[in-house]
Design a protein around this motif. Structure first.
Motif, PDB file in Angstrom:
ATOM      1  N   ASN A   1      -9.797  -0.606  -7.213  1.00 38.01           N
ATOM      2  CA  ASN A   1      -9.587   0.058  -5.913  1.00 38.01           C
ATOM      3  C   ASN A   1     -10.550   1.212  -5.677  1.00 38.01           C
ATOM      4  O   ASN A   1     -10.156   2.363  -5.468  1.00 38.01           O
TER       5      ASN A   1
ATOM      6  N   GLU B   1      -3.509  -7.639  -1.271  1.00 37.24           N
ATOM      7  CA  GLU B   1      -2.505  -6.889  -2.031  1.00 37.24           C
ATOM      8  C   GLU B   1      -1.082  -7.415  -1.850  1.00 37.24           C
ATOM      9  O   GLU B   1      -0.203  -7.142  -2.669  1.00 37.24           O
TER      10      GLU B   1
ATOM     11  N   PRO C   1     -11.429  -5.804  -5.849  1.00 39.08           N
ATOM     12  CA  PRO C   1     -12.045  -4.722  -5.058  1.00 39.08           C
ATOM     13  C   PRO C   1     -13.518  -4.591  -5.418  1.00 39.08           C
ATOM     14  O   PRO C   1     -13.913  -4.801  -6.571  1.00 39.08           O
TER      15      PRO C   1
ATOM     16  N   THR D   1       0.828  -1.198   0.000  1.00 37.08           N
ATOM     17  CA  THR D   1       0.000   0.000   0.000  1.00 37.08           C
ATOM     18  C   THR D   1       0.864   1.250   0.000  1.00 37.08           C
ATOM     19  O   THR D   1       0.620   2.200  -0.744  1.00 37.08           O
TER      20      THR D   1
ATOM     21  N   GLN E   1     -11.112  -2.060  -0.525  1.00 34.45           N
ATOM     22  CA  GLN E   1     -10.012  -1.683  -1.401  1.00 34.45           C
ATOM     23  C   GLN E   1      -8.804  -2.590  -1.181  1.00 34.45           C
ATOM     24  O   GLN E   1      -8.559  -3.052  -0.074  1.00 34.45           O
ATOM     25  N   HIS E   2      -8.070  -2.856  -2.219  1.00 29.94           N
ATOM     26  CA  HIS E   2      -6.835  -3.670  -2.284  1.00 29.94           C
ATOM     27  C   HIS E   2      -6.850  -4.953  -1.437  1.00 29.94           C
ATOM     28  O   HIS E   2      -5.917  -5.223  -0.681  1.00 29.94           O
TER      29      HIS E   2
END
Length: 683
Positions: A141, A640, A671, A13, A636-637
């Motif tokens: 995202n 990751e 996402p 991130t 989101q993500h």
């Protein structure tokens, strides 16, 4: 990122979202007076904190295609006890790849990365992506989300807005793809950025939403979508390029993070980490203050388009055209979105609007960078509540003219009592008074030596000169629709108090602040246009079981859910605060989540966890409809830290690994915007 990443906060991130900002030099090395403690005898704490909400407040609500303003008495009347009762969940370990909700609730995605938006859009095929397909599909995202119900639909139709902040190429594409055709991969990633508007429908007010493929209002905003610059800096020489000698037309929006819904039914979205998309000389004071540097970007778009390399003659000002608040009309698919220069250029987390008692519009926004500032805009013109098409068009101009301020906080305790540990001072609270320092007044610069255009394009430099308070990363800033008080999420600042950096102060009282805190502001007399305010800290986040110094407005710390790195904020109809997190609680590492915080009465400061998102994911864009017992978040993500070949998450479809390429299924994370509703409603 060793020593900078806390809990499950991922180094991925940090690299992709903000270009490892914590490892670079702090952009704000100004010598401005970031805080002035008030010693005993200079001010009466009792009188300073007794300003209260003396005046009538006008509060904004959106409902269908017409927005209305209501008085405080109406707002309080509508705030019946919340129907969204739940048993708080326990924290979920950061290795768990599950979306966890309370007993009696279920979840399902509304829309996922790659879902087709138009009749001619192909179905998502994760192993065979193309730029053309991605441009017609839901982007990657998604961060901020908003749902506006359509008038006359009896709650059965709505418009969903979502923005797309950045991409995780490592889990979107195979290593072989990225090595074989990197230009194609970059083109797909560019098409996955931007914004989305899509129509929703459901059978009744209790049912789950589904998105409508091919609806006439569906729209994707891409990097070639024109945006109109508004306000005093529009047309400035500082905003002109070879492609736009007028300085009034920008292609695309970048790094969009949080946002807000205006009282007139448009959407605001903040351009945040835009600097990471540009290569620059990095030598000027302006470049340095905005984190622009002479190094290859993580996206590599400067290899394909000269405007992303501001060293290129004719494109020196391209980066100045990003870092604004964007306004989108989700109800008009032919409208041109706007970038409002009057709200200043910075790393906007988002912006949220309140209609003051005198009818003028106030917008609060935070600059999401260590040691940067909190801002407020006050419109020149008044809001029209008539609800006609002409009124709405007038209201859509309100963010183009007015005054811009930056916040200075002052504490009520001697400096020696704020020791950096988070321990309360002798008076039992972190609190004080503050001022809104003018940067632009009625369209004219209020900063000596800077023109209005310079103040708005280089707002950070103007705020340095004004003497604003250096904050611990102001993220979302939300006015409470019931009380009018304003809440500021300060997510963290691991450099607070380190040698060479600003030390602790009463509004940022912890050194090495990795867990963040929430500031509560009461404007003078309850007037959002006032230039004075009082403040207190609602909470110092963390997990007391891990030895963190925490504070929850006096509520017993043993009875709260651990919470860290507050990011996005929302309110329910009763005025309870809801917090989504980005970084998860403290050292043992939990998945991020959504938390309810009671603000009034005996349980003020009580934190309860409502949901937990999957492994490696961040919780964004919360929407709380407690009357229907429905909640929405953007995930989101997810996953990751994995790879295309070895996913860390299979959210939201949980397709088994080894799914054949070309089947339209993707054995990896996507996402998504997710809805949570009572299990009986989900059937």
């Amino acid at each position: 990122m060793l020593g900078h990443v806390r809990g499950k906060r991922s180094a991925v991130t940090c690299a992709l979202k903000c270009g490892n900002a914590c490892l670079g030099d702090v952009c704000n090395d100004s010598e401005n007076n970031y805080f002035r403690d008030i010693v005993e005898g200079q001010i009466s704490r009792r009188s300073a904190l007794g300003l209260g909400l003396a005046g009538a407040l006008t509060l904004a609500f959106t409902g269908g295609e017409k927005a209305q303003a209501a008085g405080l008495s109406q707002a309080v009347k509508s705030a019946a006890p919340s129907k969204l009762d739940f048993t708080p969940i326990s924290p979920v370990n950061y290795t768990v790849d599950e979306f966890t909700v309370p007993a009696g609730f279920s979840w399902r995605p509304i829309i996922r990365w790659g879902d087709p938006l138009f009749h001619d859009a192909p179905a998502f095929d994760g192993a065979n992506q193309t730029p053309e397909a991605q441009a017609r599909q839901f982007g990657y995202n998604n961060d901020f989300s908003a749902i506006i119900e359509l008038e006359g639909s009896q709650g059965r139709k709505a418009m969903l807005f979502a923005n797309h902040e950045y991409t995780n190429n490592n889990i979107m594409f195979s290593d072989a793809e990225m090595a074989a055709d990197p230009a194609r991969i970059r083109a797909i990633a560019r098409a996955a950025h931007g914004l989305t508007v899509v129509e929703l429908e459901r059978k009744n007010k209790n049912a789950a939403w589904a998105y409508v493929k091919g609806a006439p209002r569906n729209r994707r905003f891409l990097l070639d979508t024109p945006y109109e610059l508004t306000g005093p800096a529009a047309g400035s020489a500082l905003l002109r390029t070879n492609d736009d000698p007028s300085g009034r037309r920008v292609l695309g929006t970048l790094g969009n993070c949080a946002g807000g819904v205006t009282p007139w039914g448009t959407i605001l979205s903040g351009e945040e980490n835009f600097n990471g998309f540009f290569r620059a000389t990095g030598t000027s004071a302006q470049d340095k203050r905005y984190g622009l540097a002479d190094k290859p970007t993580g996206n590599g778009w400067e290899l394909d388009d000269p405007r992303f390399d501001t060293r290129t003659p004719g494109y020196e000002n391209e980066a100045n055209r990003f870092g604004w608040i964007v306004e989108v009309d989700p109800l008009d698919p032919t409208s041109t979105p706007k970038k409002h220069t009057m709200l200043g250029r910075l790393k906007h987390e988002g912006a949220n609007v309140h209609v003051a008692a005198n009818g003028r519009v106030v917008a609060y926004t935070g600059d999401d960078e260590r040691f940067d500032y909190l801002y407020k805009f006050v419109s020149r013109d008044a809001y029209r509540a008539g609800g006609t098409a002409a009124d709405r068009e007038h209201n859509k101009t309100l963010l183009s003219a007015g005054s811009l301020y930056v916040a200075k906080f002052e504490g009520s305790s001697p400096a020696a009592e704020v020791d950096g540990t988070g321990a309360l001072p002798a008076d039992g609270a972190f609190d004080g008074v503050g001022q809104w320092l003018p940067l632009v007044l009625d369209g004219k610069s209020a900063v000596a030596g800077m023109s209005t255009e310079e103040v708005l394009v280089y707002t950070r430099l103007a705020a340095d000169k004004a003497g604003a308070t250096k904050m611990d990363r102001c993220e979302d800033v939300e006015p409470n629709p019931i009380t009018g008080k304003v809440y500021v999420a300060c997510t963290n600042n691991s450099n607070r108090g380190k040698a060479g950096y600003a030390g602790v102060d009463e509004v940022n009282p912890r050194a090495l602040n990795r867990d963040g805190h929430i500031v509560e502001i009461t404007e003078d007399g309850g007037d959002q246009t006032a230039t004075a305010f009082t403040w207190n800290l609602l909470m110092l986040c963390g997990d007391h079981t891990q030895g963190d110094t925490v504070y929850f407005s006096g509520f017993p710390k043993e009875q709260v859910s651990p919470i860290s790195c507050p990011d996005n904020l929302a309110f329910d109809s009763k005025g309870n605060l809801w917090i989504s997190t980005d970084g998860a609680p403290s050292g043992i590492g939990y998945n991020d989540g959504l938390f309810k915080v009671t603000l009034d009465g005996a349980e003020r400061g009580k934190v309860e966890q409502f949901l937990s998102v999957p492994r490696d994911a961040e919780t964004c864009g919360p929407i709380v409809n407690d009357e229907d017992r429905h909640v929405f978040v953007s995930v989101q993500h997810p996953g990751e830290e994995g790879s295309f070949a070895a996913p860390n998450s299979y959210f939201p479809d949980y397709v088994p690994t080894g799914t054949a390429a070309g089947t339209g299924q993707f054995a990896g994370p996507r996402p998504a915007v997710v809805q949570i509703l009572p299990t009986a409603h989900a059937k």
